[in-house]
Scaffold this active site. Structure first.
Site, PDB file in Angstrom:
ATOM      1  CG  ASP A  14      -1.952  -1.147   1.096  1.00 53.37           C
ATOM      2  OD1 ASP A  14      -2.823  -1.093   0.217  1.00 53.37           O
ATOM      3  OD2 ASP A  14      -1.826  -2.113   1.873  1.00 53.37           O
ATOM      4  NE  ARG A  95       0.489   3.441  14.229  1.00 50.59           N
ATOM      5  CZ  ARG A  95       1.000   2.485  13.463  1.00 50.59           C
ATOM      6  NH1 ARG A  95       2.179   2.637  12.889  1.00 50.59           N
ATOM      7  NH2 ARG A  95       0.343   1.370  13.257  1.00 50.59           N
ATOM      8  CG  ASP A 124      -2.637   3.177  14.057  1.00 52.58           C
ATOM      9  OD1 ASP A 124      -2.315   3.506  15.217  1.00 52.58           O
ATOM     10  OD2 ASP A 124      -2.635   2.004  13.664  1.00 52.58           O
ATOM     11  CB  SER A 175      -4.913  -5.379   9.058  1.00 47.40           C
ATOM     12  OG  SER A 175      -4.262  -4.216   9.498  1.00 47.40           O
TER      13      SER A 175
HETATM   14  N1  ARG Z   1      -6.230  -1.534  17.694  1.00 48.86           N
HETATM   15  C1  ARG Z   1      -4.876  -1.199  17.991  1.00 48.86           C
HETATM   16  C2  ARG Z   1      -4.720   0.264  18.207  1.00 48.86           C
HETATM   17  O1  ARG Z   1      -5.514   1.014  17.752  1.00 48.86           O
HETATM   18  C3  ARG Z   1      -3.900  -1.712  16.966  1.00 48.86           C
HETATM   19  C4  ARG Z   1      -4.080  -1.209  15.583  1.00 48.86           C
HETATM   20  C5  ARG Z   1      -2.962  -1.711  14.727  1.00 48.86           C
HETATM   21  N2  ARG Z   1      -3.306  -2.103  13.417  1.00 48.86           N
HETATM   22  C6  ARG Z   1      -3.455  -3.356  12.968  1.00 48.86           C
HETATM   23  N3  ARG Z   1      -3.357  -3.520  11.728  1.00 48.86           N
HETATM   24  N4  ARG Z   1      -3.649  -4.385  13.735  1.00 48.86           N
HETATM   25  O2  ARG Z   1      -3.773   0.672  18.843  1.00 48.86           O
END
Ligand code: ARG
Length: 401
Positions: A14, A95, A124, A175
């Site tokens: 991506d 992040r 995110d 993911s």
């Molecule tokens: N739900 C978690 C958060 O918002 C992890 C998100 C990460 N992304 C994934 N593709 N699992 O911190």
């Protein structure tokens, strides 16, 4: 001068396609930014070459693994931060460190805009953009998946049409986001929340059902920071990695939850965080003997609020900073050793020692050597129950009328 955009680049399909996609949609030059937060996998050099091969005018790569461990994982550990009581904030804490590097790269290369590969449904995007607004208020944000209609199918078609040096056939049904603090897996089969995760989902942890012989480990802390494992000095990054290995081998740190996203959606996530969960358990037990009772109780609520702020993308906010100062103050005496057994998916503490402990054997003992004057308890209890007793007297009186 042509406008420049820095893109948070993972090396995957991506964001590789996003380089050219953003270029075509905006006419800007794209600078790829890849940050190593201990996610493993390909080398930064491989990722840099791919970014350039996909049309980036420059590639900024940074090994931020120690920075991430020291400045992001350690504060999470000091807070014993578990969002909704479960989630050690794996993605949420990565992040802000990526944001720091994005803003740095934007300055270095004269970019006006920051791009990231998040969708419009998750946390995110919020964490990236709130972070960027805070550290680089003049910078604009763009998310090609969300704002420029870059879907998965279009990404594959684009990569094939342009002959980009990226695999388009390998399809992972999940993911995944990972770093040294842990791993997060979502979507696909897991979206049915009755479905148990299949074995192939896990990577940081071995199945806990058939564990190897128990592994006993001694973790030493100084002021809340892990400094040695089994007497061998370690950096925080080394401590996390070593415990990822050892606790991971015992299946410690598997978490299966439905959590509340900031955007109001409940979502199912599988986490594996063997090192983080072993460290948080050990750290909490050391706090139990080194932090005074009232301070400890208050700290638990502060830690919970801290976790919510960090989850909600407020890493750089004033409240988070104030809570950090409180937490830091509580860690002054959190020094000593915790012994724990890792086995069968559990990290169980079975010994603790500290020069700054508040545990007083002569107060606690029921054997000879007891210095606690039990006669003091009677009057104390009388006063402690006084206000409830007075209120209860009133209740009876009123009810009788
Ligand atoms: N739900 C978690 C958060 O918002 C992890 C998100 C990460 N992304 C994934 N593709 N699992 O911190």
């Amino acid at each position: 001068m042509t406008e420049r955009i820095v893109l948070a680049y993972s090396g995957g399909l991506d964001t590789s396609v996003a380089i050219g996609w953003i270029g075509e949609a905006t006419g800007a030059e794209v600078i790829a930014v890849a940050v190593d937060v201990g996610q493993g996998g390909e080398s930064l050099e491989t990722i840099r070459q791919r970014a350039l091969g996909c049309g980036a005018v420059e590639a900024y790569v940074a090994d931020a693994s120690d920075e991430f461990a020291n400045e992001y994982c350690v504060p999470t550990l000091k807070a014993n931060a578990l969002y909704q009581g479960h989630y050690p904030l794996v993605s949420a804490i990565s992040r802000p460190v990526i944001v720091k590097h994005l803003v740095k790269a934007a300055r270095e290369f004269g970019a006006t805009t920051v791009a990231h590969g998040c969708t419009g449904k998750g946390n995110d995007q919020v964490r990236f953009e709130v972070g960027i607004q805070t550290l680089g208020p003049d910078l604009k944000c763009i998310a090609p998946v969300r704002d420029l209609a870059l879907t998965r199918d279009k990404a594959i078609a684009f990569a094939e049409e342009k002959g980009l040096p990226i695999e388009t056939t390998k399809k992972n049904p999940y993911s995944i986001d990972q770093n040294v603090w842990g791993r997060a897996v979502e979507t696909g089969y897991l979206e049915d929340i009755w479905n148990a995760p299949t074995k192939d989902i896990y990577d940081y942890t071995a199945t806990p059902e058939f564990p190897p012989a128990p592994d006993e480990v001694i973790i030493s802390f100084e002021a809340g920071v892990p400094v040695a494992i089994d007497g061998v000095k370690v950096t925080p990054l080394q401590a996390i990695k070593e415990l990822n290995r050892r606790a991971g081998a015992q299946g410690v740190g598997r978490i299966d939850v439905v959590e509340d996203r900031l955007v109001g959606i409940k979502s199912r996530e599988i986490y594996e965080a063997p090192g983080a969960m072993a460290l948080i358990t050990a750290h909490k037990h050391l706090e139990d003997i080194t932090i005074e009772r009232e301070q400890a109780r208050f700290k638990a609520t502060v830690g919970q609020r801290w976790a919510e702020l960090v989850y909600d993308g407020q890493w750089f906010s004033p409240l988070k900073r104030s809570l950090d100062a409180f937490i830091e103050d509580t860690q002054k005496y959190v020094s000593g050793d915790i012994r724990m057994t890792l086995q069968g998916g559990q990290a169980i503490v079975n010994g603790r020692r500290s020069d700054t402990s508040l545990y007083d054997f002569s107060l606690a003992t029921y054997d000879t050597g007891d210095t606690f004057d039990q006669s003091m308890a009677k009057g104390f209890i009388e006063l402690w129950g006084m206000s409830a007793k007075v209120a209860s007297g009133r209740d009876i009186r009123v009810a009788g009328k």
